[in-house]
Design a protein around this motif. Structure first.
Motif, PDB file in Angstrom:
ATOM      1  N   PRO A   1      62.103   1.011 -41.768  1.00  0.00           N
ATOM      2  CA  PRO A   1      61.279   1.534 -42.987  1.00  0.00           C
ATOM      3  C   PRO A   1      60.463   2.809 -42.730  1.00  0.00           C
ATOM      4  N   PHE A   2      59.942   2.547 -41.628  1.00  0.00           N
ATOM      5  CA  PHE A   2      58.718   4.061 -41.374  1.00  0.00           C
ATOM      6  C   PHE A   2      59.338   4.711 -40.356  1.00  0.00           C
ATOM      7  N   GLY A   3      60.734   4.797 -40.016  1.00  0.00           N
ATOM      8  CA  GLY A   3      61.024   5.845 -39.154  1.00  0.00           C
ATOM      9  C   GLY A   3      61.370   7.337 -39.618  1.00  0.00           C
TER      10      GLY A   3
ATOM     11  N   ARG B   1      62.300   9.563 -49.054  1.00  0.00           N
ATOM     12  CA  ARG B   1      62.728   8.418 -49.916  1.00  0.00           C
ATOM     13  C   ARG B   1      62.062   7.212 -49.155  1.00  0.00           C
ATOM     14  N   LYS B   2      62.017   6.948 -48.012  1.00  0.00           N
ATOM     15  CA  LYS B   2      61.064   5.991 -47.497  1.00  0.00           C
ATOM     16  C   LYS B   2      59.516   5.931 -47.959  1.00  0.00           C
ATOM     17  N   GLN B   3      58.954   7.346 -47.907  1.00  0.00           N
ATOM     18  CA  GLN B   3      57.618   7.292 -48.320  1.00  0.00           C
ATOM     19  C   GLN B   3      57.458   6.985 -49.644  1.00  0.00           C
ATOM     20  N   MET B   4      58.366   7.110 -50.763  1.00  0.00           N
ATOM     21  CA  MET B   4      58.192   7.017 -51.859  1.00  0.00           C
ATOM     22  C   MET B   4      58.571   5.133 -51.974  1.00  0.00           C
ATOM     23  N   GLY B   5      59.534   4.616 -51.223  1.00  0.00           N
ATOM     24  CA  GLY B   5      59.617   3.253 -51.328  1.00  0.00           C
ATOM     25  C   GLY B   5      58.275   2.480 -50.715  1.00  0.00           C
ATOM     26  N   VAL B   6      57.539   3.000 -49.658  1.00  0.00           N
ATOM     27  CA  VAL B   6      56.462   2.277 -49.324  1.00  0.00           C
ATOM     28  C   VAL B   6      55.335   2.377 -50.287  1.00  0.00           C
TER      29      VAL B   6
ATOM     30  N   LEU C   1      53.123  -2.310 -56.230  1.00  0.00           N
ATOM     31  CA  LEU C   1      53.735  -3.626 -56.534  1.00  0.00           C
ATOM     32  C   LEU C   1      52.680  -4.775 -55.909  1.00  0.00           C
ATOM     33  N   LEU C   2      52.683  -4.480 -54.766  1.00  0.00           N
ATOM     34  CA  LEU C   2      51.573  -5.526 -54.023  1.00  0.00           C
ATOM     35  C   LEU C   2      50.137  -5.669 -54.804  1.00  0.00           C
TER      36      LEU C   2
END
Length: 269
Positions: free
Chosen positions: A40-42, A238-243, A249-250
């Motif tokens: 997820p952070f790659g 996309r990964k940055q947006m997901g994080v 949400l947290l």
């Protein structure tokens, strides 16, 4: 002036449809390979992407097209020639130089005094040039096998990057009971075991601009990284947006829980 190309054959193993001889046993499953962009952070290894483009340019492009790629994509965010000083990829001097090294037919309806189509230097907005004019010409130049387009090859093959890497490094001597047709080579990672192309990579066939040793394994990893980026150039965003969404949400969940505790703390049991 066309760019230098080393091998007349280029990574046909990535999916040459083929006339394959029948071999006993199943196709080998590629081993998992560590990729810098996994997880997820790659993120893409910028140097590997740049070296991979050099491999494509000097080894692969003589047989394989990348119809979905344009020169300006090389300078977009995350690309091998991204420059902060040139936010507009069309103004990137490296990309302009690469594009201008090719000629393009300006207008098939416009001809010069000799009746030949008028040509112009390539532009950053132009697509990567195709190595052949049509499929028949491509097959005739490759023993009847058609070299696939590499724009989305990583996405189009099962096991993705691991398959491409295993295929490029997996050429072996054919088993004694195999029956290869003339012009075929044995690779256990290719369906059927027989592909119509010689191994495209060999130690030291190119000289990396950054001085990295050009071993088969290094070149296979680099060109696979480049092809992975080409097929999914927006992966990092996309990964940055997901994080960011997960963090939001947290935080939202924590606030809702605290509000819940505050509201119900005044309720008498």
């Amino acid at each position: 002036m066309k760019m230098t190309r080393i091998f007349a054959a280029a990574i046909a193993a990535l999916g040459f449809a083929g006339t394959a001889a029948a071999f006993e046993g199943d196709q080998h499953t590629p081993h998992a390979h560590h990729w810098h962009h996994d997880g997820p952070f790659g993120t893409y290894d910028r140097q590997a992407v740049q070296r991979g483009y050099q491999i494509y340019q000097e080894v692969c492009a003589s047989c394989h097209s990348m119809d979905l790629m344009r020169f300006r994509n090389l300078a977009q965010p995350g690309g091998p020639f991204e420059e902060e000083a040139f936010p507009n990829p069309n103004d990137n001097p490296i990309v302009m130089q690469i594009a201008a090294s090719y000629t393009r037919v300006w207008d098939m309806d416009e001809v010069n005094e000799d009746g030949d189509p008028v040509e112009r230097p390539g532009l950053p907005s132009d697509p990567f040039p195709a190595p052949f004019d049509n499929a028949q010409q491509a097959r005739a130049s490759n023993g009847g096998a058609y070299p696939p387009d590499l724009s989305l090859i990583v996405k189009a093959r099962g096991h993705g990057e691991n398959y491409i890497y295993a295929l490029l490094t997996g050429y072996e001597e054919a088993p004694a009971d195999s029956h290869l047709a003339p012009g075929q080579y044995y690779n256990p990672y290719f369906p059927g075991g027989a592909i119509a192309m010689a191994p495209p990579l060999a130690d030291g066939i190119i000289e990396y601009a950054d001085g990295t040793e050009a071993s088969v394994e290094q070149m296979a990893e680099d060109v696979t990284t480049f092809l992975s980026w080409a097929g999914d150039p927006h992966m990092e965003k996309r990964k940055q947006m997901g994080v960011m969404v997960l963090i939001y949400l947290l935080i939202f969940a924590i606030l809702v829980y605290l509000a819940y505790r505050q509201i119900w703390s005044n309720v008498k049991h």
